[in-house]
Design a protein around this motif. Sequence first.
Motif, PDB file in Angstrom:
ATOM      1  N   THR A 254       0.832  -1.204   0.000  1.00 12.24           N
ATOM      2  CA  THR A 254       0.000   0.000   0.000  1.00 12.24           C
ATOM      3  C   THR A 254       0.865   1.252   0.000  1.00 12.24           C
ATOM      4  O   THR A 254       0.618   2.192  -0.760  1.00 12.24           O
ATOM      5  CB  THR A 254      -0.924   0.017   1.233  1.00 12.24           C
ATOM      6  N   ILE A 299     -10.904  -2.101   6.740  1.00  8.39           N
ATOM      7  CA  ILE A 299     -11.753  -1.789   5.587  1.00  8.39           C
ATOM      8  C   ILE A 299     -11.238  -0.543   4.870  1.00  8.39           C
ATOM      9  O   ILE A 299     -11.126  -0.512   3.640  1.00  8.39           O
ATOM     10  CB  ILE A 299     -13.217  -1.576   6.035  1.00  8.39           C
ATOM     11  N   LEU A 300     -10.901   0.484   5.647  1.00  6.87           N
ATOM     12  CA  LEU A 300     -10.414   1.732   5.059  1.00  6.87           C
ATOM     13  C   LEU A 300      -9.086   1.527   4.341  1.00  6.87           C
ATOM     14  O   LEU A 300      -8.849   2.105   3.274  1.00  6.87           O
ATOM     15  CB  LEU A 300     -10.275   2.797   6.148  1.00  6.87           C
ATOM     16  N   LYS A 301      -8.211   0.692   4.907  1.00 12.12           N
ATOM     17  CA  LYS A 301      -6.931   0.406   4.258  1.00 12.12           C
ATOM     18  C   LYS A 301      -7.146  -0.289   2.920  1.00 12.12           C
ATOM     19  O   LYS A 301      -6.486   0.009   1.924  1.00 12.12           O
ATOM     20  CB  LYS A 301      -6.057  -0.468   5.162  1.00 12.12           C
ATOM     21  N   GLY A 302      -8.089  -1.250   2.911  1.00 11.72           N
ATOM     22  CA  GLY A 302      -8.393  -1.951   1.675  1.00 11.72           C
ATOM     23  C   GLY A 302      -8.913  -1.003   0.610  1.00 11.72           C
ATOM     24  O   GLY A 302      -8.514  -1.079  -0.563  1.00 11.72           O
ATOM     25  N   CYS A 303      -9.794  -0.091   1.009  1.00  8.99           N
ATOM     26  CA  CYS A 303     -10.326   0.905   0.070  1.00  8.99           C
ATOM     27  C   CYS A 303      -9.218   1.817  -0.443  1.00  8.99           C
ATOM     28  O   CYS A 303      -9.224   2.228  -1.613  1.00  8.99           O
ATOM     29  CB  CYS A 303     -11.413   1.741   0.759  1.00  8.99           C
ATOM     30  N   ILE A 306      -7.333   0.025  -3.232  1.00  6.74           N
ATOM     31  CA  ILE A 306      -8.112   0.045  -4.469  1.00  6.74           C
ATOM     32  C   ILE A 306      -8.038   1.417  -5.127  1.00  6.74           C
ATOM     33  O   ILE A 306      -7.829   1.536  -6.343  1.00  6.74           O
ATOM     34  CB  ILE A 306      -9.586  -0.325  -4.179  1.00  6.74           C
ATOM     35  N   ALA A 307      -8.191   2.466  -4.323  1.00  9.51           N
ATOM     36  CA  ALA A 307      -8.138   3.832  -4.857  1.00  9.51           C
ATOM     37  C   ALA A 307      -6.768   4.140  -5.463  1.00  9.51           C
ATOM     38  O   ALA A 307      -6.665   4.732  -6.543  1.00  9.51           O
ATOM     39  CB  ALA A 307      -8.455   4.839  -3.756  1.00  9.51           C
ATOM     40  N   CYS A 310      -6.357   2.340  -8.782  1.00  7.73           N
ATOM     41  CA  CYS A 310      -7.187   2.991  -9.804  1.00  7.73           C
ATOM     42  C   CYS A 310      -6.530   4.277 -10.311  1.00  7.73           C
ATOM     43  O   CYS A 310      -6.527   4.553 -11.519  1.00  7.73           O
ATOM     44  CB  CYS A 310      -8.578   3.303  -9.244  1.00  7.73           C
TER      45      CYS A 310
END
Length: 322
Positions: A254, A299-303, A306-307, A310
């Motif tokens: 990340t 959850i926020l780390k996973g999002c 993804i961001a 992208c």
Amino acid sequence: MQSEALQMKTQKRRVNFGKYSGILILIVMIVVCSLIEESFLTAGNFINILRQISVVTIMAFGETILIIGGQLDLSVGCSGAMAGTFACIVYVATGSLALALLVGIGLGAIVGTVNGLVVTKFDAPPFIVTLAMQSVTLGTIFLYTKGNNVYKIGDFRMIGQGSLGVIPIPIIIMLVIGVITWFLLERCKFGRYIYAIGGNEKAALASGVNVKKTKLIAYIYSGALAGLAGIVLMSRLNAGMPAAGTGYETDALTATIIGGTSFTGGIGTAVGTLVGAAVIGVLNNIMNLMGVNSYVQQILKGCLIIAAVCVDIYTKQHKRGK
């Protein structure tokens, strides 16, 4: 002509946004967090953040070189834990800090060597190879320790808990590794080869680059850094904990991607990775200060991953004029 010039300017802005997005995100986060929590904007808290990201950042520097070269290592968390725990075992048995460091970093380098050899000699997918090595290293240390932690590590804990003046040793180690990684990427032939391989491996091979050797060196370097990070982690925890490295590979990836390293290879910097790790550190810090549930944090780390991916894809597509 005017429309072409306008299109080129628009593409340049998009590329620059992707390049500097990590810094922009970090600045915005610091401003917002300072408004949300008064205790955030203090020297002590910033030192605490840097100390907390030290392990992830050391691993991320190794991942940066690999990903720039179009490679990947998912085993750094578990291999780091294995190396760090064995370093604790060696220190408890011998009392030699130098030997413990040598064993820990050496084991990490050995894991990296195996990963690199399998990937380069058999053209195996890095994702599969390093995922399998994750299980191998975790199983090895659990088998040796029977799942027990290693306590009474004495002065070994000073690596992760000590300071030189007002600066914690983990921060110093992180910055030194950052400078070394920057030098390898920006001032060495190895760095030019890595960028070339990640940009176009066939073209790099045709131009005389020893692709397999360069990839192998990158894996060894990443593995050695994973071992060093594991040593810092165990000394911070004041014990050798075989399971402590689980999940660190995700944070390292990340940090690398948020820092501007392209997941498709050929693009990235050591400075960007440090910024990406700082973004994660600030996010973790403010969520802890606000008492956010640990599952929500995941959850926020996973999002965030993804961001970041992208943004990376969007930026690279527009750089090519698509």
